[in-house]
Design a protein around this motif. Structure first.
Motif, PDB file in Angstrom:
ATOM      1  N   PHE A  95     -19.839  10.902 -31.646  1.00 14.24           N
ATOM      2  CA  PHE A  95     -19.334   9.621 -32.155  1.00 14.24           C
ATOM      3  C   PHE A  95     -18.018   9.236 -31.486  1.00 14.24           C
ATOM      4  O   PHE A  95     -17.849   8.102 -31.013  1.00 14.24           O
ATOM      5  N   PHE A  96     -17.086  10.164 -31.429  1.00 12.21           N
ATOM      6  CA  PHE A  96     -15.766   9.834 -30.900  1.00 12.21           C
ATOM      7  C   PHE A  96     -15.727   9.795 -29.378  1.00 12.21           C
ATOM      8  O   PHE A  96     -14.951   9.038 -28.798  1.00 12.21           O
ATOM      9  N   LYS A  97     -16.568  10.592 -28.724  1.00  8.32           N
ATOM     10  CA  LYS A  97     -16.476  10.694 -27.267  1.00  8.32           C
ATOM     11  C   LYS A  97     -17.524   9.852 -26.543  1.00  8.32           C
ATOM     12  O   LYS A  97     -17.258   9.356 -25.445  1.00  8.32           O
ATOM     13  N   TYR A  98     -18.710   9.697 -27.137  1.00 12.62           N
ATOM     14  CA  TYR A  98     -19.809   9.094 -26.389  1.00 12.62           C
ATOM     15  C   TYR A  98     -20.351   7.790 -26.987  1.00 12.62           C
ATOM     16  O   TYR A  98     -21.255   7.193 -26.416  1.00 12.62           O
ATOM     17  N   ALA A  99     -19.814   7.349 -28.120  1.00  9.35           N
ATOM     18  CA  ALA A  99     -20.356   6.149 -28.778  1.00  9.35           C
ATOM     19  C   ALA A  99     -20.284   4.932 -27.858  1.00  9.35           C
ATOM     20  O   ALA A  99     -21.289   4.227 -27.655  1.00  9.35           O
ATOM     21  N   ASP A 100     -19.118   4.676 -27.286  1.00  8.38           N
ATOM     22  CA  ASP A 100     -18.967   3.498 -26.420  1.00  8.38           C
ATOM     23  C   ASP A 100     -19.789   3.626 -25.143  1.00  8.38           C
ATOM     24  O   ASP A 100     -20.301   2.632 -24.614  1.00  8.38           O
ATOM     25  N   PHE A 101     -19.925   4.843 -24.639  1.00  6.97           N
ATOM     26  CA  PHE A 101     -20.743   5.088 -23.443  1.00  6.97           C
ATOM     27  C   PHE A 101     -22.199   4.711 -23.716  1.00  6.97           C
ATOM     28  O   PHE A 101     -22.847   4.026 -22.909  1.00  6.97           O
ATOM     29  N   ILE A 102     -22.710   5.128 -24.866  1.00  9.84           N
ATOM     30  CA  ILE A 102     -24.097   4.825 -25.230  1.00  9.84           C
ATOM     31  C   ILE A 102     -24.278   3.330 -25.456  1.00  9.84           C
ATOM     32  O   ILE A 102     -25.226   2.708 -24.961  1.00  9.84           O
ATOM     33  N   VAL A 103     -23.340   2.727 -26.207  1.00 11.93           N
ATOM     34  CA  VAL A 103     -23.444   1.295 -26.517  1.00 11.93           C
ATOM     35  C   VAL A 103     -23.380   0.461 -25.239  1.00 11.93           C
ATOM     36  O   VAL A 103     -24.165  -0.488 -25.063  1.00 11.93           O
ATOM     37  N   SER A 104     -22.462   0.790 -24.339  1.00  8.45           N
ATOM     38  CA  SER A 104     -22.325   0.011 -23.101  1.00  8.45           C
ATOM     39  C   SER A 104     -23.579   0.103 -22.245  1.00  8.45           C
ATOM     40  O   SER A 104     -23.991  -0.885 -21.625  1.00  8.45           O
ATOM     41  N   ASN A 105     -24.229   1.275 -22.219  1.00  9.94           N
ATOM     42  CA  ASN A 105     -25.460   1.418 -21.448  1.00  9.94           C
ATOM     43  C   ASN A 105     -26.628   0.696 -22.118  1.00  9.94           C
ATOM     44  O   ASN A 105     -27.490   0.138 -21.427  1.00  9.94           O
ATOM     45  N   VAL A 106     -26.652   0.700 -23.461  1.00  7.86           N
ATOM     46  CA  VAL A 106     -27.677  -0.065 -24.182  1.00  7.86           C
ATOM     47  C   VAL A 106     -27.509  -1.551 -23.876  1.00  7.86           C
ATOM     48  O   VAL A 106     -28.495  -2.273 -23.648  1.00  7.86           O
ATOM     49  N   ASN A 107     -26.266  -2.018 -23.856  1.00 12.68           N
ATOM     50  CA  ASN A 107     -26.002  -3.430 -23.545  1.00 12.68           C
ATOM     51  C   ASN A 107     -26.498  -3.805 -22.155  1.00 12.68           C
ATOM     52  O   ASN A 107     -27.043  -4.894 -21.947  1.00 12.68           O
ATOM     53  N   ILE A 108     -26.312  -2.894 -21.197  1.00 15.09           N
ATOM     54  CA  ILE A 108     -26.737  -3.165 -19.819  1.00 15.09           C
ATOM     55  C   ILE A 108     -28.262  -3.188 -19.720  1.00 15.09           C
ATOM     56  O   ILE A 108     -28.854  -4.097 -19.134  1.00 15.09           O
ATOM     57  N   VAL A 109     -28.905  -2.176 -20.314  1.00 18.55           N
ATOM     58  CA  VAL A 109     -30.363  -2.036 -20.187  1.00 18.55           C
ATOM     59  C   VAL A 109     -31.099  -3.143 -20.940  1.00 18.55           C
ATOM     60  O   VAL A 109     -32.060  -3.733 -20.432  1.00 18.55           O
ATOM     61  N   LEU A 156     -18.079  -2.802 -28.596  1.00 17.75           N
ATOM     62  CA  LEU A 156     -17.645  -1.426 -28.438  1.00 17.75           C
ATOM     63  C   LEU A 156     -16.643  -1.062 -29.527  1.00 17.75           C
ATOM     64  O   LEU A 156     -15.941  -1.932 -30.060  1.00 17.75           O
ATOM     65  N   LEU A 157     -16.561   0.220 -29.852  1.00 14.19           N
ATOM     66  CA  LEU A 157     -15.673   0.673 -30.918  1.00 14.19           C
ATOM     67  C   LEU A 157     -14.244   0.878 -30.430  1.00 14.19           C
ATOM     68  O   LEU A 157     -13.294   0.739 -31.197  1.00 14.19           O
ATOM     69  N   HIS A 158     -14.102   1.243 -29.150  1.00 12.88           N
ATOM     70  CA  HIS A 158     -12.786   1.501 -28.545  1.00 12.88           C
ATOM     71  C   HIS A 158     -11.984   2.522 -29.359  1.00 12.88           C
ATOM     72  O   HIS A 158     -10.789   2.345 -29.609  1.00 12.88           O
ATOM     73  N   LEU A 159     -12.655   3.597 -29.757  1.00 20.63           N
ATOM     74  CA  LEU A 159     -11.974   4.650 -30.502  1.00 20.63           C
ATOM     75  C   LEU A 159     -11.177   5.538 -29.553  1.00 20.63           C
ATOM     76  O   LEU A 159     -11.695   5.953 -28.518  1.00 20.63           O
TER      77      LEU A 159
END
Length: 474
Positions: free
Chosen positions: A94-108, A115-118
Motif C-alpha cells: 500500500f505505502f510503496k507500490y499503490a501509486d505505481f499500480i494505479v499509474s500503470n492501470v491508468n496507462i493501460v 494517485l495517493l502521493h503517500l
C-alpha cells in the motif's frame, strides 16, 4: 535523522548511550525501544504508529504459531504465518507500490484514477522483511516466540539497523535480545567500526555524489561522452561507500549496545563473476531471498527449467524491493538473466579467462546496469547510454569534465583503492611482521587516524548541508 548528521553524533547517540548504560540490565531493552521509536519519530512521527502496529501483529502471530505447533496443529500454525505475511506485504504494498499500480492501470486502461502521493515510510522495506522472517523462523523451528512485547519491539525498532539494514533476522539475534555481552573491547570495536563507516559516507560518498548528481541532473544534451562515463563511475563508487558505510555504522552501533550483526558487504568490486558479486553485495538481502524465496521454491534441487524460473522470480522481487519503478524491475530482471547465463554456460567460459578479464567483465556489467538503477525512467537510461557510446551528437569532452577532474580526482582515486581490500591486506601483513612494542605504536597511530577521520567528517558536515543518503529511497 541519519547517522551521518551532527544531531545524531553529538546529541542523540551520547544521550542514548548514557541512558542505556545508566539503566539496570532489565531496563536496557526498554531504553532502546523508547529511544528507537524517538529516532524513527524524529522524521516521521505518524509512521511510528505503523511500526507499532506491525510489531503487535507479528508478536501476536508469533505467539499463535508457537502455540499451535506445541499442540501439533501445523496447519493452523501455517495459517498464522500466511496471515502475518499478508498483513506485512499489504502494508508494504500500500505505502510503496499503490501509486505505481494505479499509474500503470491508468496507462493501460486509459483511466484517470487519482494517485495517493503517500510519503514512503523510512525503512519499511527493511523492517517488513525482518518481521516476516520472525514468524517463518518460529514455524520452521529456527527460533522461539518472544514472550515480551517490549523485547520484540526492541528487535523490530532497533535504531542501529532500522532504516537501512542490514536486514537482521530474528534467529541471528534471538539470544542477544535478552542476554548480550557488554565489554570495553566490544564497545571500542563498535566505535572504530562506526568511525570507518562515517568516513566512508561523509568523506568519500558525499563527495562522489557531487559529481554523480551533477552529471545525472544535467540536461542530457549538455554532457560530454567522457563526462557521462565519469558520472556513472562516480555513482558506482558512491552507492557502494554510501550503503557499506551506513552498514558499517549500523554494525558499529550494534556492538556499542552489545549486539553482533552479520556483515553486509565484502568488497564486491573484486568479484570475478556477477554471482559472486551478489554474494558480496547487500549480503543480508541476498541471503533473505535465498532462504525465504529461492529455497522454498525448490532452489537448485529441481529441473533446470524450474531453476531458471526460481532465479527470475527472485530477481524480479529483488528489483521490486528496491523501488516501485520499471527501472528497478528491468534492472533486477537483467541481473537474473546474467546470473542464469552464468549458471548455464558463462561461468565455464569465464573460468578459462584471466582474472583481469573477469574483473573487467564484472565492473563493466555492474557499472552499465547502474545507469538503469540511477535513471528515473527507461527513456532517460537509453538517452544516457547513447551519450556514453557516442551515439548522439554530444561532444567527447567538456569544460565541466575538466572541472570535475581537477576538483575531485583525489577522491575518485582514493575511492577506487579503498573499494578493494588493499588496506586490510596491508594491515594484516604489518601485524604479522611486528613485535608487541611496535604493535602498540601502530594501535596509537590507528587511533589517531580514526580521530582524524571523525574530525574531517565533522568539519565537512559543519561546512556543507549536502548529505544525501541513497537507501532512504528503498
Amino acid at each position: 535523522m541519519v547517522f551521518s548528521s551532527l544531531l545524531f553524533i553529538f546529541l542523540f547517540l551520547p544521550i542514548t548511550l548514557l541512558m542505556y548504560y545508566g539503566a539496570k540490565d532489565k531496563w536496557k531493552n526498554i531504553v532502546l525501544f523508547i529511544m528507537s521509536l524517538l529516532f524513527y519519530a524524529w522524521g516521521e512521527p505518524v509512521y511510528v504508529l505503523l511500526m507499532i502496529f506491525s510489531t503487535i501483529v507479528d508478536y501476536t502471530h508469533g505467539m499463535k504459531v508457537e502455540e499451535n505447533l506445541n499442540k501439533g496443529n501445523r496447519k493452523k500454525a501455517f495459517r498464522y504465518v500466511i496471515s502475518s505475511a499478508i498483513i506485512n506485504l499489504s502494508l508494504l504494498g500500500f505505502f510503496k507500490y499503490a501509486d505505481f499500480i494505479v499509474s500503470n492501470v491508468n496507462i493501460v486502461f486509459n483511466t484517470n484514477i487519482p494517485l495517493l502521493h503517500l510519503p514512503l515510510p523510512i525503512g519499511i522495506s527493511f523492517y517488513t522483511f525482518q518481521t516476516m522472517s520472525y514468524t517463518i523462523d518460529i514455524y520452521r523451528g529456527d527460533a522461539k516466540a518472544q514472550k515480551s512485547v517490549i523485547d520484540f519491539g526492541t528487535y523490530v525498532a532497533l535504531f542501529p539497523q532500522l532504516v537501512a539494514g542490514p536486514i537482521v533476522r530474528y534467529q541471528t539475534v534471538a539470544d542477544q535480545i535478552n542476554q548480550r555481552i557488554h565489554s570495553e573491547e566490544k564497545f571500542a570495536d563498535g566505535v572504530n567500526r562506526f568511525c570507518i563507516g562515517l568516513g566512508k559516507k561523509v568523506i568519500l560518498s558525499n563527495q562522489l555524489a557531487v559529481v554523480a548528481d551533477g552529471v545525472f541532473n544535467a540536461a542530457i544534451g549538455n554532457i560530454s561522452v567522457l563526462e557521462s562515463w565519469l558520472g556513472i563511475i562516480c555513482y558506482t563508487l558512491q552507492i557502494y561507500f554510501d550503503f557499506s558505510g551506513y552498514s558499517d555504522m549500523a554494525i558499529g552501533l550494534g556492538k556499542m549496545f552489545g549486539f553482533d550483526f552479520l556483515e553486509n558487504f565484502n568488497y564486491p568490486y573484486i568479484s570475478k563473476s556477477i554471482s559472486e558479486f551478489w554474494r558480496r553485495w547487500h549480503i543480508s538481502l541476498g541471503s533473505w531471498f535465498r532462504d525465504y524465496v529461492y529455497i522454498p521454491l525448490g532452489g537448485s534441487r529441481v529441473s533446470k527449467l524450474k531453476i531458471y524460473r526460481n532465479i527470475f522470480i527472485v530477481w524480479f522481487l529483488t528489483g521490486m524491493w528496491h523501488g516501485a519503478e520499471w527501472t528497478f524491475v528491468i534492472w533486477g530482471l537483467l541481473y537474473g538473466l546474467i546470473i542464469a547465463m552464468e549458471r548455464a554456460f558463462l561461468n565455464e567460459w569465464l573460468e578459462k579467462r584471466s582474472n583481469a578479464f573477469r574483473h573487467i567483465y564484472v565492473l563493466s556489467t555492474v557499472t552499465l546496469l547502474f545507469v538503469i538503477f540511477r535513471s528515473l525512467t527507461i527513456g532517460d537510461a537509453l538517452d544516457f547510454y547513447k551519450v556514453m557510446f557516442g551515439l548522439s551528437n554530444n561532444p567527447i569532452v567538456s569544460n565541466q569534465l575538466y572541472i570535475y577532474i581537477i576538483d575531485y580526482w583525489y577522491v575518485i582515486i582514493a575511492a577506487m583503492i579503498l573499494s578493494t581490500p588493499v588496506v586490510k591486506i596491508a594491515k594484516e601483513y604489518i601485524n604479522s611482521k611486528i613485535d608487541v612494542n611496535e604493535s602498540k605504536s601502530l594501535q596509537i597511530l590507528y587511533g589517531l587516524s580514526l580521530s582524524m577521520c571523525v574530525l574531517v567528517s565533522t568539519i565537512m558536515l559543519c561546512s556543507s548541508t549536502y548529505n544525501p543518503f541513497l537507501y532512504f529511497r528503498f
